[in-house]
Design a protein around this motif. Structure first.
Motif, PDB file in Angstrom:
ATOM      1  N   THR A   8       0.960  -1.109   0.028  1.00 46.96           N
ATOM      2  CA  THR A   8       0.060   0.060  -0.149  1.00 46.96           C
ATOM      3  C   THR A   8       0.786   1.173   0.056  1.00 46.96           C
ATOM      4  N   LEU A   9       1.848   1.364   0.857  1.00 50.05           N
ATOM      5  CA  LEU A   9       2.651   2.521   1.034  1.00 50.05           C
ATOM      6  C   LEU A   9       3.377   2.762  -0.428  1.00 50.05           C
ATOM      7  N   THR A  10       3.977   1.483  -0.977  1.00 51.55           N
ATOM      8  CA  THR A  10       4.672   1.713  -2.319  1.00 51.55           C
ATOM      9  C   THR A  10       3.387   2.457  -3.401  1.00 51.55           C
ATOM     10  N   LEU A  11       2.481   1.676  -3.415  1.00 52.65           N
ATOM     11  CA  LEU A  11       1.413   2.496  -4.332  1.00 52.65           C
ATOM     12  C   LEU A  11       1.155   3.953  -4.151  1.00 52.65           C
ATOM     13  N   ILE A  12       1.100   4.185  -2.833  1.00 55.43           N
ATOM     14  CA  ILE A  12       0.730   5.540  -2.467  1.00 55.43           C
ATOM     15  C   ILE A  12       1.953   6.647  -2.839  1.00 55.43           C
ATOM     16  N   VAL A  13       3.117   5.897  -2.667  1.00 56.39           N
ATOM     17  CA  VAL A  13       4.388   6.750  -2.880  1.00 56.39           C
ATOM     18  C   VAL A  13       4.304   7.099  -4.461  1.00 56.39           C
ATOM     19  N   LEU A  14       4.142   6.027  -5.239  1.00 59.17           N
ATOM     20  CA  LEU A  14       3.970   5.982  -6.792  1.00 59.17           C
ATOM     21  C   LEU A  14       3.036   7.023  -7.216  1.00 59.17           C
ATOM     22  N   ALA A  15       1.770   6.874  -6.611  1.00 59.12           N
ATOM     23  CA  ALA A  15       0.767   7.799  -6.983  1.00 59.12           C
ATOM     24  C   ALA A  15       1.138   9.165  -6.725  1.00 59.12           C
ATOM     25  N   ASN A  16       1.956   9.617  -5.773  1.00 59.55           N
ATOM     26  CA  ASN A  16       2.279  10.850  -5.474  1.00 59.55           C
ATOM     27  C   ASN A  16       3.390  11.238  -6.668  1.00 59.55           C
ATOM     28  N   ILE A  17       4.343  10.441  -6.837  1.00 59.94           N
ATOM     29  CA  ILE A  17       5.179  10.680  -7.854  1.00 59.94           C
ATOM     30  C   ILE A  17       4.569  10.843  -9.235  1.00 59.94           C
ATOM     31  N   LEU A  18       3.362  10.211  -9.468  1.00 55.35           N
ATOM     32  CA  LEU A  18       2.551  10.566 -10.768  1.00 55.35           C
ATOM     33  C   LEU A  18       1.325  11.189 -10.582  1.00 55.35           C
ATOM     34  N   LYS A  19       1.674  12.056  -9.819  1.00 55.87           N
ATOM     35  CA  LYS A  19       0.128  13.024  -9.185  1.00 55.87           C
ATOM     36  C   LYS A  19      -0.432  13.825 -10.495  1.00 55.87           C
ATOM     37  N   LYS A  20       0.306  14.025 -11.368  1.00 57.48           N
ATOM     38  CA  LYS A  20      -0.146  14.875 -12.370  1.00 57.48           C
ATOM     39  C   LYS A  20      -0.725  14.178 -13.521  1.00 57.48           C
ATOM     40  N   SER A  21      -0.837  12.743 -13.296  1.00 52.01           N
ATOM     41  CA  SER A  21      -1.338  11.858 -14.278  1.00 52.01           C
ATOM     42  C   SER A  21      -2.780  11.368 -13.613  1.00 52.01           C
ATOM     43  N   PRO A  22      -3.450  10.803 -14.424  1.00 51.91           N
ATOM     44  CA  PRO A  22      -4.802  10.080 -13.913  1.00 51.91           C
ATOM     45  C   PRO A  22      -4.583   8.760 -13.428  1.00 51.91           C
ATOM     46  N   ILE A  23      -3.284   8.291 -13.528  1.00 53.89           N
ATOM     47  CA  ILE A  23      -3.231   7.044 -12.825  1.00 53.89           C
ATOM     48  C   ILE A  23      -2.960   7.158 -11.269  1.00 53.89           C
ATOM     49  N   TYR A  24      -2.740   8.663 -11.005  1.00 55.63           N
ATOM     50  CA  TYR A  24      -2.783   8.551  -9.609  1.00 55.63           C
ATOM     51  C   TYR A  24      -4.119   8.085  -8.676  1.00 55.63           C
ATOM     52  N   LEU A  25      -5.086   8.470  -9.186  1.00 55.40           N
ATOM     53  CA  LEU A  25      -6.395   7.919  -8.657  1.00 55.40           C
ATOM     54  C   LEU A  25      -6.539   6.373  -8.771  1.00 55.40           C
ATOM     55  N   LEU A  26      -6.033   5.908  -9.753  1.00 59.55           N
ATOM     56  CA  LEU A  26      -5.819   4.445  -9.962  1.00 59.55           C
ATOM     57  C   LEU A  26      -4.972   3.978  -9.008  1.00 59.55           C
ATOM     58  N   LEU A  27      -3.922   4.148  -8.793  1.00 59.24           N
ATOM     59  CA  LEU A  27      -2.949   3.920  -7.807  1.00 59.24           C
ATOM     60  C   LEU A  27      -3.409   3.758  -6.354  1.00 59.24           C
ATOM     61  N   TYR A  28      -3.922   5.094  -5.981  1.00 58.33           N
ATOM     62  CA  TYR A  28      -4.571   5.322  -4.703  1.00 58.33           C
ATOM     63  C   TYR A  28      -5.778   4.362  -4.390  1.00 58.33           C
ATOM     64  N   PHE A  29      -6.594   4.184  -5.369  1.00 59.17           N
ATOM     65  CA  PHE A  29      -7.766   3.062  -5.206  1.00 59.17           C
ATOM     66  C   PHE A  29      -7.312   1.525  -5.181  1.00 59.17           C
ATOM     67  N   LEU A  30      -6.175   1.102  -5.948  1.00 55.26           N
ATOM     68  CA  LEU A  30      -5.435  -0.053  -5.691  1.00 55.26           C
ATOM     69  C   LEU A  30      -4.922  -0.451  -4.366  1.00 55.26           C
ATOM     70  N   ALA A  31      -4.367   0.776  -3.785  1.00 58.05           N
ATOM     71  CA  ALA A  31      -3.875   0.728  -2.272  1.00 58.05           C
ATOM     72  C   ALA A  31      -5.177   0.435  -1.446  1.00 58.05           C
ATOM     73  N   PHE A  32      -6.127   1.550  -1.615  1.00 57.98           N
ATOM     74  CA  PHE A  32      -7.346   0.999  -0.764  1.00 57.98           C
ATOM     75  C   PHE A  32      -7.990  -0.369  -0.652  1.00 57.98           C
ATOM     76  N   ILE A  33      -7.916  -0.842  -1.935  1.00 59.06           N
ATOM     77  CA  ILE A  33      -8.645  -2.188  -1.937  1.00 59.06           C
ATOM     78  C   ILE A  33      -7.668  -3.044  -1.020  1.00 59.06           C
ATOM     79  N   ILE A  34      -6.427  -3.060  -1.200  1.00 57.38           N
ATOM     80  CA  ILE A  34      -5.512  -3.662  -0.365  1.00 57.38           C
ATOM     81  C   ILE A  34      -5.792  -3.727   0.913  1.00 57.38           C
ATOM     82  N   LEU A  35      -5.851  -2.305   1.339  1.00 61.85           N
ATOM     83  CA  LEU A  35      -6.132  -2.076   2.913  1.00 61.85           C
ATOM     84  C   LEU A  35      -7.200  -2.671   3.178  1.00 61.85           C
ATOM     85  N   SER A  36      -8.324  -2.418   2.587  1.00 61.84           N
ATOM     86  CA  SER A  36      -9.643  -2.888   3.078  1.00 61.84           C
ATOM     87  C   SER A  36      -9.689  -4.336   3.185  1.00 61.84           C
TER      88      SER A  36
END
Length: 229
Positions: A8-36
């Motif tokens: 989850t932490l890896t995905l969130i860090v990647l999301a922040n690195i790619l913050k200007k890309s639409p993949i930001y949302l996707l990476l965060y929600f992948l992280a949230f699926i794992i956490l849930s």
């Protein structure tokens, strides 16, 4: 569970690195699926309440000027009923980060949701100047008291809307968050604020830098206050 949190932490860090890309949302929600799955089982309920309340508030705001003030979505596409479709998802992401951070410091429900709502306002000290510089939306309301052109009513609205969905989440959920995950709340929150500064346009670099400084001060003040209690 330890591997879930690392992933989850890896995905969130990647999301922040790619913050200007639409993949930001996707990476965060992948992280949230794992956490849930285990670390934060009730997280989907928070995301759902944030989406419902956030979208309802945006829909109301664009048509009646309440609770944020008068504004209009322009360049943020796609839209549904005049609201940028990505915005309710952003309410969910920011809401989860703010709530996790507040939960790290407060066990008392009232203090937790109040602090989480405050953290949401601090986030928007960066978000709104950035988005208005891109003309994602345009403000029609002007107030003598403002944040780099953003009316103060917007921040009151953010606080109230955040309070509503945090309250509904706590009211209708059995909340259990893994302690190792709780400790990651403040670093994730500060990472979000830092990357807003890094990726902000030069025209709004000053408000995002000030917002980042405010976030550090707020987190440190609460940290040292909790250490003394």
């Amino acid at each position: 569970m330890k591997n879930d949190i690392k992933t989850t932490l890896t995905l969130i860090v990647l999301a922040n690195i790619l913050k200007k890309s639409p993949i930001y949302l996707l990476l965060y929600f992948l992280a949230f699926i794992i956490l849930s799955r285990r670390a934060w089982k009730s997280l989907p309920k928070l995301l759902l309440w944030a989406f419902i309340v956030g979208f309802s508030a945006e829909l109301l705001g664009t048509h009646s000027c309440l609770p944020f003030g008068c504004y209009e979505y322009v360049n943020l596409k796609p839209q549904i009923f005049g609201v940028g479709l990505s915005v309710p998802f952003a309410w969910g992401i920011f809401g989860a980060v703010a709530y996790l951070t507040a939960s790290c410091f407060f066990r008392n429900s009232i203090k937790r949701i109040l602090f989480a709502a405050l953290l949401m306002v601090v986030i928007d000290l960066s978000v709104d100047p950035i988005m208005t510089s891109w003309k994602a939306w345009v403000w029609k309301t002007t107030t003598s008291l403002n944040w780099f052109g953003i009316p103060w009513t917007n921040y009151l609205g953010w606080f109230l809307v955040s309070l509503v969905f945090f309250y509904l989440y706590e009211r209708f959920s059995n909340i259990q968050i893994e302690s190792k995950l709780l400790k990651l709340g403040p670093p994730i929150y500060l990472l979000e604020m830092f990357t807003f500064t890094v990726y902000s346009p030069a025209s709004v670099r000053i408000p995002t830098m000030i917002a980042f400084a405010i976030s550090i001060v707020v987190i440190l003040l609460v940290y040292f206050w909790r250490m003394r209690v």
